[in-house]
Design a protein around this motif. Structure first.
Motif, PDB file in Angstrom:
ATOM      1  N   GLU A 473     -74.167  31.787 -64.663  1.00 26.08           N
ATOM      2  CA  GLU A 473     -72.725  32.273 -65.527  1.00 26.08           C
ATOM      3  C   GLU A 473     -71.932  31.648 -65.174  1.00 26.08           C
ATOM      4  N   GLU A 474     -71.596  31.081 -63.800  1.00 23.59           N
ATOM      5  CA  GLU A 474     -70.326  30.365 -63.293  1.00 23.59           C
ATOM      6  C   GLU A 474     -70.423  28.922 -64.031  1.00 23.59           C
ATOM      7  N   VAL A 475     -71.589  28.367 -64.409  1.00 21.36           N
ATOM      8  CA  VAL A 475     -71.725  27.198 -64.973  1.00 21.36           C
ATOM      9  C   VAL A 475     -71.248  27.006 -66.399  1.00 21.36           C
ATOM     10  N   LEU A 476     -71.718  28.314 -67.156  1.00 24.56           N
ATOM     11  CA  LEU A 476     -71.343  28.475 -68.547  1.00 24.56           C
ATOM     12  C   LEU A 476     -70.004  28.716 -68.604  1.00 24.56           C
ATOM     13  N   VAL A 477     -69.390  29.592 -67.749  1.00 26.95           N
ATOM     14  CA  VAL A 477     -67.817  30.017 -67.866  1.00 26.95           C
ATOM     15  C   VAL A 477     -66.996  29.052 -67.298  1.00 26.95           C
ATOM     16  N   TYR A 478     -67.311  28.368 -66.580  1.00 24.54           N
ATOM     17  CA  TYR A 478     -66.529  27.051 -65.846  1.00 24.54           C
ATOM     18  C   TYR A 478     -67.214  25.782 -65.805  1.00 24.54           C
ATOM     19  N   THR A 479     -67.744  25.392 -67.103  1.00 28.43           N
ATOM     20  CA  THR A 479     -68.330  24.219 -67.364  1.00 28.43           C
ATOM     21  C   THR A 479     -67.602  23.033 -66.964  1.00 28.43           C
ATOM     22  N   ARG A 480     -66.393  22.720 -67.138  1.00 23.38           N
ATOM     23  CA  ARG A 480     -65.717  21.723 -66.501  1.00 23.38           C
ATOM     24  C   ARG A 480     -66.145  21.362 -65.219  1.00 23.38           C
ATOM     25  N   VAL A 481     -65.983  22.551 -64.241  1.00 29.89           N
ATOM     26  CA  VAL A 481     -66.172  22.383 -62.778  1.00 29.89           C
ATOM     27  C   VAL A 481     -67.583  21.993 -62.615  1.00 29.89           C
ATOM     28  N   ALA A 482     -68.642  22.502 -63.447  1.00 28.45           N
ATOM     29  CA  ALA A 482     -70.135  22.217 -63.219  1.00 28.45           C
ATOM     30  C   ALA A 482     -70.260  20.716 -63.425  1.00 28.45           C
ATOM     31  N   ALA A 483     -69.529  20.220 -64.457  1.00 25.78           N
ATOM     32  CA  ALA A 483     -69.949  18.873 -64.729  1.00 25.78           C
ATOM     33  C   ALA A 483     -69.372  17.900 -63.705  1.00 25.78           C
ATOM     34  N   ASP A 484     -68.018  18.541 -63.290  1.00 26.93           N
ATOM     35  CA  ASP A 484     -67.359  17.632 -62.252  1.00 26.93           C
ATOM     36  C   ASP A 484     -68.324  17.394 -60.988  1.00 26.93           C
ATOM     37  N   LYS A 485     -69.194  18.489 -60.745  1.00 25.24           N
ATOM     38  CA  LYS A 485     -69.904  18.255 -59.462  1.00 25.24           C
ATOM     39  C   LYS A 485     -71.127  17.534 -59.650  1.00 25.24           C
ATOM     40  N   VAL A 486     -71.715  17.316 -60.906  1.00 25.17           N
ATOM     41  CA  VAL A 486     -72.828  16.753 -61.166  1.00 25.17           C
ATOM     42  C   VAL A 486     -72.510  15.220 -61.349  1.00 25.17           C
ATOM     43  N   GLY A 487     -71.121  14.684 -61.414  1.00 22.87           N
ATOM     44  CA  GLY A 487     -70.632  13.439 -61.490  1.00 22.87           C
ATOM     45  C   GLY A 487     -70.944  12.780 -62.910  1.00 22.87           C
ATOM     46  N   ALA A 488     -70.380  13.842 -63.864  1.00 25.13           N
ATOM     47  CA  ALA A 488     -70.516  13.281 -65.295  1.00 25.13           C
ATOM     48  C   ALA A 488     -69.437  12.246 -65.518  1.00 25.13           C
ATOM     49  N   THR A 489     -69.413  11.584 -66.652  1.00 28.25           N
ATOM     50  CA  THR A 489     -68.415  10.329 -66.684  1.00 28.25           C
ATOM     51  C   THR A 489     -67.299  10.630 -67.822  1.00 28.25           C
ATOM     52  N   LYS A 490     -66.206  10.427 -66.913  1.00 28.50           N
ATOM     53  CA  LYS A 490     -64.759  10.916 -67.580  1.00 28.50           C
ATOM     54  C   LYS A 490     -64.447   9.770 -68.774  1.00 28.50           C
ATOM     55  N   MET A 491     -64.310  10.652 -69.907  1.00 31.99           N
ATOM     56  CA  MET A 491     -64.067   9.697 -70.996  1.00 31.99           C
ATOM     57  C   MET A 491     -62.636   9.979 -71.715  1.00 31.99           C
ATOM     58  N   ASP A 492     -62.213   9.092 -72.770  1.00 28.60           N
ATOM     59  CA  ASP A 492     -60.927   9.082 -73.358  1.00 28.60           C
ATOM     60  C   ASP A 492     -60.854  10.041 -74.536  1.00 28.60           C
ATOM     61  N   ARG A 493     -60.846  11.114 -74.075  1.00 33.45           N
ATOM     62  CA  ARG A 493     -60.750  12.513 -75.081  1.00 33.45           C
ATOM     63  C   ARG A 493     -61.648  12.544 -76.151  1.00 33.45           C
ATOM     64  N   PRO A 494     -63.032  12.973 -75.780  1.00 28.58           N
ATOM     65  CA  PRO A 494     -64.182  13.118 -76.420  1.00 28.58           C
ATOM     66  C   PRO A 494     -63.789  14.112 -77.723  1.00 28.58           C
ATOM     67  N   GLU A 495     -63.774  13.806 -78.870  1.00 24.07           N
ATOM     68  CA  GLU A 495     -63.697  14.648 -80.027  1.00 24.07           C
ATOM     69  C   GLU A 495     -64.814  14.891 -80.960  1.00 24.07           C
ATOM     70  N   ASP A 496     -64.798  14.447 -82.016  1.00 23.66           N
ATOM     71  CA  ASP A 496     -65.921  14.411 -82.936  1.00 23.66           C
ATOM     72  C   ASP A 496     -67.248  13.851 -82.592  1.00 23.66           C
ATOM     73  N   VAL A 497     -68.241  14.424 -82.663  1.00 24.20           N
ATOM     74  CA  VAL A 497     -69.744  13.812 -82.490  1.00 24.20           C
ATOM     75  C   VAL A 497     -70.495  14.059 -83.790  1.00 24.20           C
ATOM     76  N   GLU A 498     -70.774  12.994 -84.745  1.00 26.48           N
ATOM     77  CA  GLU A 498     -71.699  12.993 -85.648  1.00 26.48           C
ATOM     78  C   GLU A 498     -72.941  12.095 -85.713  1.00 26.48           C
ATOM     79  N   ARG A 499     -73.771  12.437 -86.423  1.00 25.40           N
ATOM     80  CA  ARG A 499     -75.154  11.720 -86.574  1.00 25.40           C
ATOM     81  C   ARG A 499     -75.266  10.831 -88.083  1.00 25.40           C
ATOM     82  N   SER A 500     -75.564   9.780 -87.943  1.00 20.11           N
ATOM     83  CA  SER A 500     -75.918   8.986 -89.264  1.00 20.11           C
ATOM     84  C   SER A 500     -77.084   9.735 -89.971  1.00 20.11           C
ATOM     85  N   PRO A 501     -76.879   9.748 -91.291  1.00 22.47           N
ATOM     86  CA  PRO A 501     -77.851  10.426 -92.004  1.00 22.47           C
ATOM     87  C   PRO A 501     -79.097   9.250 -92.431  1.00 22.47           C
TER      88      PRO A 501
END
Length: 690
Positions: A473-501
């Motif tokens: 529950e804490e991971v889902l409510v405080y997802t940013r904190v969880a991602a910090d703890k596992v060493g995720a990569t800091k990006m330049d404002r991730p916005e839209d994500v789409e897949r080529s058809p």
């Protein structure tokens, strides 16, 4: 379309604020987030720190079978599976040697006109604007006599994400997000939320959310219009006061319980909904983004909660932040000193059924809580549902969710449970060049590409946390904190994500990050003070969207083509349009990428651009349209028949110093500026881009 030359070119009232945005936009859209300290203060490794180690294992992913991805099928935006391609090198991900783009329009020149300017040979028209009647009993819009009751039945303010559900060749439902309000342009004499009449605050609450409207095609052209001549059985307004259900592993959690809702399963309203997505079963996924700005009283919450609030950009030292809309004056739940858990009930992906106006929207907690931007769905090889999501903040992260169960076409009752249980992942990228070659200038490394490999790190699976020291529950409510703890990569404002058809490659939009310093640069964020943004291209291992490994490269580093730090997939930069601050993206049937911009930092209006991703024209960016003064380009959406493109024109005239009595724009009707969805089509009925 009116002749742009007949419109007076309006000068800027101010110099651009952060990037190319107006100070007014920064105030009302995100609560001046860029003026505050970066919420992510973690010391996660940057790509540059990892690059030397990456060189020794750069072949690890390339040895695997990488090719075209599997993408789903259905009218709701999940495309049919594509055949596997040859195993690529990560440095040439989808730079195909063949394929015609079909793009043949002459690019629109950068400009500052107070008009929607489209490429030669095309027409455009407004489909729906702020205040237009949505429900059958909605009154006509009256700028000087607005009421909250009327606004709850009319098209809301600041349209953003747009998607379309066909109901035949000439009829369909349009869903549109209403991201935020700008009271300084909505009401005469507005100063701030402290002094605003209560009715204005109620109107603002009603102007948030989203709209479902039925539209019809006008004859044989590509023009679509709001349907107003009969029963509007599907039309609906969602507002900041609509009742929502909460589902998934965090539903009922103590972190979501309030005095008004001791069950933690019912929420009123959604806030600051930016981008979104659709599901294979025909529902909307709409994303709450800068919701943190709507709350006051952060200084009065329990001390143990303050670090979590700060991580989400909430002031814990000020009772009433400057510029607050003061929603708490109408509903005290927005005062955290009184209701400290209320804020945890915002920041989710919300599912809405556009075909059932009586249905209760659902906040899906299994997808995590952050500043959601996009919720793009596809299918893994084994049929599980995959959702890609960006967290739109400086130095924030890229996520994806993979359902526990498989999608079963036609089994609606089963499919609507898929978003409630699965695994939530966060991305960790690794560059493959020596750290010394990534110097912050944007110069390509010796291997000729910004590229590398990556891993999806699991955060939570159902009710089981993968993050030490945090419950599910804490991971889902405080997802940013969880991602910090596992060493995720800091990006330049991730916005839209789409897949080529066509190729199945995944494209991640990184809008900008002027805070990236020399010590922070890495191979996937290769520029110091990245005010123009870039786009990252991903291929996942073994052609499988459910895989936990991927290869990546950067095909587009935005900005002025004359700037040596820019890169257009190797295409001749003397033949491309300048582009700054990519935001939302979509694809046409040929696999060309269409890019909408937000905050153009090149002293020109924002616009919509098209770029081939395969063949000899890969990287040739061309501007298709520009929006009026002070506006950003949202959406975009290409109609199923490929003969129309919809764009949401958000916050026209939003320039510091502008007021209803002294507007910086009079688009679209020659009076007060009104955020609107527009459609553009070729005069001869050709496909968009022809």
């Amino acid at each position: 379309m009116e002749n742009p030359s007949s419109r007076r070119v309006l000068p800027l009232i101010e110099a651009p604020h952060v990037g190319g945005r107006s100070a007014m936009t920064c105030r009302f859209r995100c609560g001046n987030a860029c003026d505050h300290e970066v919420p992510n203060t973690t010391g996660n490794e940057y790509f540059g720190d990892l690059a030397v180690r990456a060189v020794s294992r750069r072949g690890a992913l390339r040895a695997g079978a990488l090719g075209a991805l599997v993408v789903g099928a259905g009218t709701a935006g999940v495309a049919a599976a594509v055949p596997a391609a040859a195993e690529p090198d990560a440095s040439t991900l989808s730079a195909g040697q063949h394929g015609k783009s079909g793009l043949a329009f002459a690019p629109v020149a950068p400009n500052r006109q107070d008009a929607l300017v489209v490429a030669d040979g095309y027409e455009s028209a407004v489909v729906v604007r702020w205040g237009d009647p949505v429900t059958q009993d909605a009154p006509a819009f009256d700028f000087d006599n607005q009421t909250a009751e009327a606004q709850a039945k009319q098209f809301g303010y600041n349209c953003d994400y747009v998607t379309f559900f066909p109901m035949g060749p000439n009829r369909g439902l349009l869903w549109v997000n209403h991201e935020y309000t700008n009271e300084a342009l909505m009401f005469r004499g507005y100063t701030d939320g402290n002094a605003a009449p209560v009715e204005q605050i109620k109107i603002a609450l009603a102007a948030h959310g989203g709209s479902v409207v039925e539209i019809r095609k006008n004859g044989s052209s590509g023009r679509w219009e709001l349907f107003t001549h009969g029963p509007r059985r599907y039309n609906r307004r969602i507002t900041a006061q609509t009742e929502f259900a909460v589902s998934g592993p965090a539903a009922g959690s103590a972190l979501l319980k309030t005095a008004a809702d001791p069950s933690g399963r019912t929420v009123y309203g959604m806030l600051n909904n930016c981008s979104g997505g659709t599901t294979p079963w025909g529902t909307v996924l709409t994303c709450e983004e800068n919701w943190n700005q709507y709350f006051v009283g952060g200084n009065g919450v329990p001390e143990a909660q303050k670090p979590y609030l700060a991580r989400y950009g909430v002031s814990t030292t000020t009772a009433i932040p400057s510029g607050s809309r003061r929603f708490d004056r109408v509903e005290e739940r927005f005062d955290l000193a009184r209701h400290p858990q209320e804020i945890n009930r915002f920041g989710w992906v919300v599912e809405i059924d556009p075909f059932d106006p009586s249905s209760t929207p659902v906040k899906r907690t299994a997808l995590g809580r952050f500043a959601h931007e996009a919720a793009t769905t596809t299918l893994a090889k084994d049929g599980r549902l995959v959702v890609y999501m960006g967290d739109d903040g400086r130095f924030e992260y890229l996520y994806k969710f993979v359902s526990a169960e498989r999608y079963i076409e036609g089994f609606d009752r089963h499919n609507r449970t898929l978003l409630d249980e699965g695994t939530l992942y966060v991305a960790k990228f690794t560059g493959d060049s020596p750290a010394a070659e990534i110097d912050g200038s944007g110069k390509l490394p010796s291997d000729g590409a910004f590229d590398g490999s990556g891993t999806w790190i699991p955060l939570v699976t159902g009710s089981r946390s993968h993050v030490p020291g945090m419950t599910a529950e804490e991971v889902l409510v405080y997802t940013r904190v969880a991602a910090d703890k596992v060493g995720a990569t800091k990006m330049d404002r991730p916005e839209d994500v789409e897949r080529s058809p066509v190729t199945g490659a995944v494209y991640v939009v990184l809008t900008n990050n002027s805070n990236r310093a020399a010590a922070d640069v890495d191979e996937a964020n290769p520029r110091i003070g990245n005010k123009h943004g870039h786009i990252v291209e991903l291929l996942e291992s073994k052609d499988d969207a459910g895989a936990t490994a991927f290869a990546w490269s950067i095909p587009l580093v935005c900005g002025d083509p004359n700037d040596p730090s820019t890169y257009f997939a190797g295409f001749d930069k003397t033949k491309v349009s300048p582009i700054s601050c990519p935001d939302n993206i979509t694809f046409d049937a040929e696999g060309n990428l269409w890019i909408a911009t937000d905050g153009n930092a090149l002293a020109a209006n924002d616009g919509l651009f098209a770029v081939p991703l395969r063949g000899p024209e890969r990287g040739r960016v061309r501007q298709f349209l520009t929006v009026p003064c002070g506006a950003e380009t949202c959406g975009p959406l290409i109609a199923p028949d490929q003969r129309s493109v919809f764009v949401a024109v958000q916050h026209p005239g939003e320039i510091e110093g502008a007021t209803p009595d002294n507007p910086a724009s009079r688009w679209p009707d020659g009076a007060q500026p009104r955020p609107s969805v527009v459609v553009s089509w070729h005069r001869q009925g050709k496909k968009i881009g022809s």
